[in-house]
Design an enzyme around this catalytic site. Structure first.
Site, PDB file in Angstrom:
ATOM      1  CB  CYS A 138     -10.227  39.501  47.560  1.00  0.00           C
ATOM      2  SG  CYS A 138     -11.819  38.667  47.392  1.00  0.00           S
ATOM      3  CG  HIS A 187      -7.942  41.473  52.690  1.00  0.00           C
ATOM      4  ND1 HIS A 187      -8.487  42.210  51.662  1.00  0.00           N
ATOM      5  CD2 HIS A 187      -8.383  40.200  52.497  1.00  0.00           C
ATOM      6  CE1 HIS A 187      -9.230  41.425  50.897  1.00  0.00           C
ATOM      7  NE2 HIS A 187      -9.189  40.198  51.387  1.00  0.00           N
ATOM      8  CG  HIS A 212     -14.381  41.637  50.600  1.00  0.00           C
ATOM      9  ND1 HIS A 212     -13.675  42.262  49.604  1.00  0.00           N
ATOM     10  CD2 HIS A 212     -13.701  40.487  50.868  1.00  0.00           C
ATOM     11  CE1 HIS A 212     -12.628  41.525  49.274  1.00  0.00           C
ATOM     12  NE2 HIS A 212     -12.621  40.442  50.026  1.00  0.00           N
TER      13      HIS A 212
END
Lengths: 232, 376
Positions: free
Chosen positions: B136, B269, B304
């Protein structure tokens, strides 16, 4: 132009498992890859090794051999070494296995253990954990199956100052049973490389040079390194 | 070291296909979640994701091709030898799904290098093109590599594009790992219980100053610093002490020649998972000490977006520098006490300084960027 030293080389190919300091000849070859023994590779027990997927085991083995060749395999404190690997097939076999666990009953039995290894960079994550490496770590996927792509990217990373020592190379597990034409041979080859003002390795416009001579393949690079005095 | 300018930004998201439209939607507090239509979700923890309706039935093209077709490209031609780095965790995975079902699949599009191949063709580039895979953190790693190469004089122009899709493969995996939220995604909230997925593509063109002026482009901001570091701790769980993220952010600030007090805001994040957010709170607390810049996570609005999120959040950081505020953290109701004064479910003004953007991923990888106004 930035210059670099090669501190270590390690590989697992169908021909053999070896290190730069060994007398063994390096070659990519057809056929099955050698069985990987975690005691021989890591010097200590690594109980989870057998449960890892084939791509991760192969990459870890190549990295372990390269770090041992460089005398950097044992550690007490984490170190800022980077990790870069190129791959063509990556973890495709694990992807296919994982999705077979999803298909029955619309995903009710999807395997979390397999899913965790459906990212090719998790092989580098395992290496960073096992060897205490905290530098940048990522996988390079470039069309055409250039086995030198990871090495070129790593040299660029060293040039631009993202880290000063890196373990870089290529890792391709044997092709999964799907109708895809892979151009890269199976195997893992890794180099430990550091920045060095007078080093014999350099990168010039995407060409890897050893003592100023272009190296078009991993075979020729390893041969050049070993015939001109190793370690550099 | 050469200055690294962002000269073009493009995006495709469920909240808008231009950066300005996306920014307005986020500032207005809109969110993009809806029940997933493209595969059955009854067996999973949640049925919501932030999907692009155009990708539900994309035939005859693949979803990835359709996503890239929706992406607006720079109006001016780029130097043909520009470096192209894409960022994707699972580009081509919808074709792996098709292959697994024994259906006819476009086997050329199964592997992740399909993303740089498709985009390079569309942009007419003939330089080096590769995909960065770092879980990620892929998008932030790709931007860090590109910016570092330009700063070092190794290239003059680089295109960085992050893209990932909502697929059954990824949705089932996060559900199996118990990482999906059972309700809404609530980054930095005491009652957060997981992430929701989203899909997007985001593209940023980076140039050194000479190339920018020669091409007649304007600066949308600069990438001033970058850092990447591994936790070397656990394959799926972040280090509780946050030392990998701390190293990455410190390296990014060092590269920019800045100190933490010069950070005006943070685009975090902020996945909404218990452990990721706790790790980030710890790392930011250690980095900033008494300095308390405002922090936002956009994953409560966009989900996400995996490989795309680093590029998308860098793009939003550039918007934040220009607009001098951060968008709301959607889903936030009861903030974690340790970060309560820094996060808000409303727009937060930014003071003078840069914006820090960071991402972390499986394998323990962390990456951070420092972004600032071009005239700073």
């Amino acid at each position: 132009m930035m210059r670099f030293n090669v501190l270590g080389i390690g590989w697992v190919t169908a021909a053999n498992c070896g290190r730069g300091a060994d007398a063994l000849e390096f070659a990519f070859a057809g056929g099955p890859l050698p069985k990987l023994d975690h005691h021989a590779l890591f010097g200590t027990a690594f109980p989870r090794f057998g449960r890892l997927d084939a791509y991760t085991r192969l990459g870890l083995a190549g990295i372990a051999l390269a770090l041992r060749d460089a005398g950097l395999d044992s550690w007490t404190e984490k170190r800022p070494l980077g990790l870069v690997a190129s791959t063509e097939s990556g973890c495709l076999e694990t992807d296919l296995q994982y999705f077979q666990s999803v298909l029955p009953d619309n995903g009710r039995f999807a395997s979390p253990n397999l899913f965790a290894y459906t990212l090719p960079s998790c092989m580098l994550g395992e290496a960073s954990i096992h060897f205490g490496l905290t530098g940048p770590a990522f996988v390079v996927q470039e069309g055409g199956g250039d086995v030198l792509a990871g090495l070129k990217t790593a040299l660029g990373m060293l040039s631009s100052g993202l880290c000063s020592t890196v373990v870089a190379g290529v890792c391709n597990a044997p092709a999964p049973p799907v109708a895809l034409a892979f151009t890269s041979p199976p195997g893992a080859v890794f180099f430990v490389i550091e920045c060095a003002e007078e080093g014999p390795l350099s990168l010039c416009e995407d060409a890897i040079l050893w003592r100023g001579q272009p190296q078009l393949s991993i075979e020729s690079l390893i041969r050049s390194i070993r015939t001109s005095g190793y370690p550099s | 070291m050469k200055r690294v300018h962002a000269t073009y930004c493009g995006c495709v998201t469920p909240l808008g296909n231009r950066p300005e439209a996306l920014w307005e939607a986020l500032a207005a507090g809109r969110t993009a979640f809806a029940p997933v239509r493209r595969f059955p979700t009854d067996a999973y923890v949640n049925q919501l994701a932030a999907c692009l309706p155009e990708l539900d039935d994309p035939a005859p093209a693949t979803r990835l091709e359709t996503l890239l077709e929706l992406l607006s490209l720079p109006p001016r031609p780029l130097p043909q030898d520009a470096l192209l780095i894409t960022a994707s965790t699972k580009a081509g995975i919808d074709q792996v799904e098709t292959l697994s079902r024994d259906q006819a699949s476009n086997t050329e599009e199964v592997l992740p290098d399909i993303l740089p191949r498709l985009l390079g063709r569309r942009l007419g580039l003939n330089g080096r093109a590769w995909n960065a895979s770092a879980a990620c953190a892929s998008g932030t790693v790709a931007l860090a590599c590109a910016a570092a190469a330009i700063a070092a004089g190794d290239c003059a122009c680089a295109v960085v594009c992050g893209a990932d899709l909502v697929t059954e493969f990824v949705f089932s995996g996060f559900s199996a790992l118990k990482a999906l939220s059972s309700g809404l995604c609530r980054p930095f909230d005491c009652h957060r219980d997981g992430l929701l997925l989203g899909e997007a593509a985001a593209l940023i063109v980076l140039m050194n100053e000479e190339t920018m002026l020669r091409c007649g482009c304007e600066s949308l901001g600069v990438v001033a610093g970058w850092g990447i570091s591994c936790d070397a701790h656990h394959i799926t769980a972040p280090s509780r002490e946050g030392e990998g993220l701390l190293r990455a952010t410190r390296n990014a600030l060092d590269a920019a020649g800045l100190v933490p007090e010069q950070v005006a805001g943070v685009v975090a994040h902020g996945t909404g998972t218990v452990f990721n957010d706790a790790m980030e709170i710890e790392a930011f607390s250690r980095l900033f000490g008494r300095h308390r810049p405002p922090v936002v996570s956009v994953k409560g609005a966009l989900g996400h977006t995996m490989g795309a999120c680093g590029v998308l959040e860098a793009l939003l950081s550039l918007c934040a520098c220009r607009n001098a505020h951060l968008p709301p953290t959607a889903g936030l109701q009861d903030p974690e006490p340790a970060i309560a004064e820094q996060v808000a479910p409303r727009v937060q003004p930014l003071g003078e300084g840069c914006v820090l953007s960071s991402n972390s991923g499986f394998g323990g990888i962390n990456a951070a960027l420092v972004l600032a106004r071009g005239d700073a």
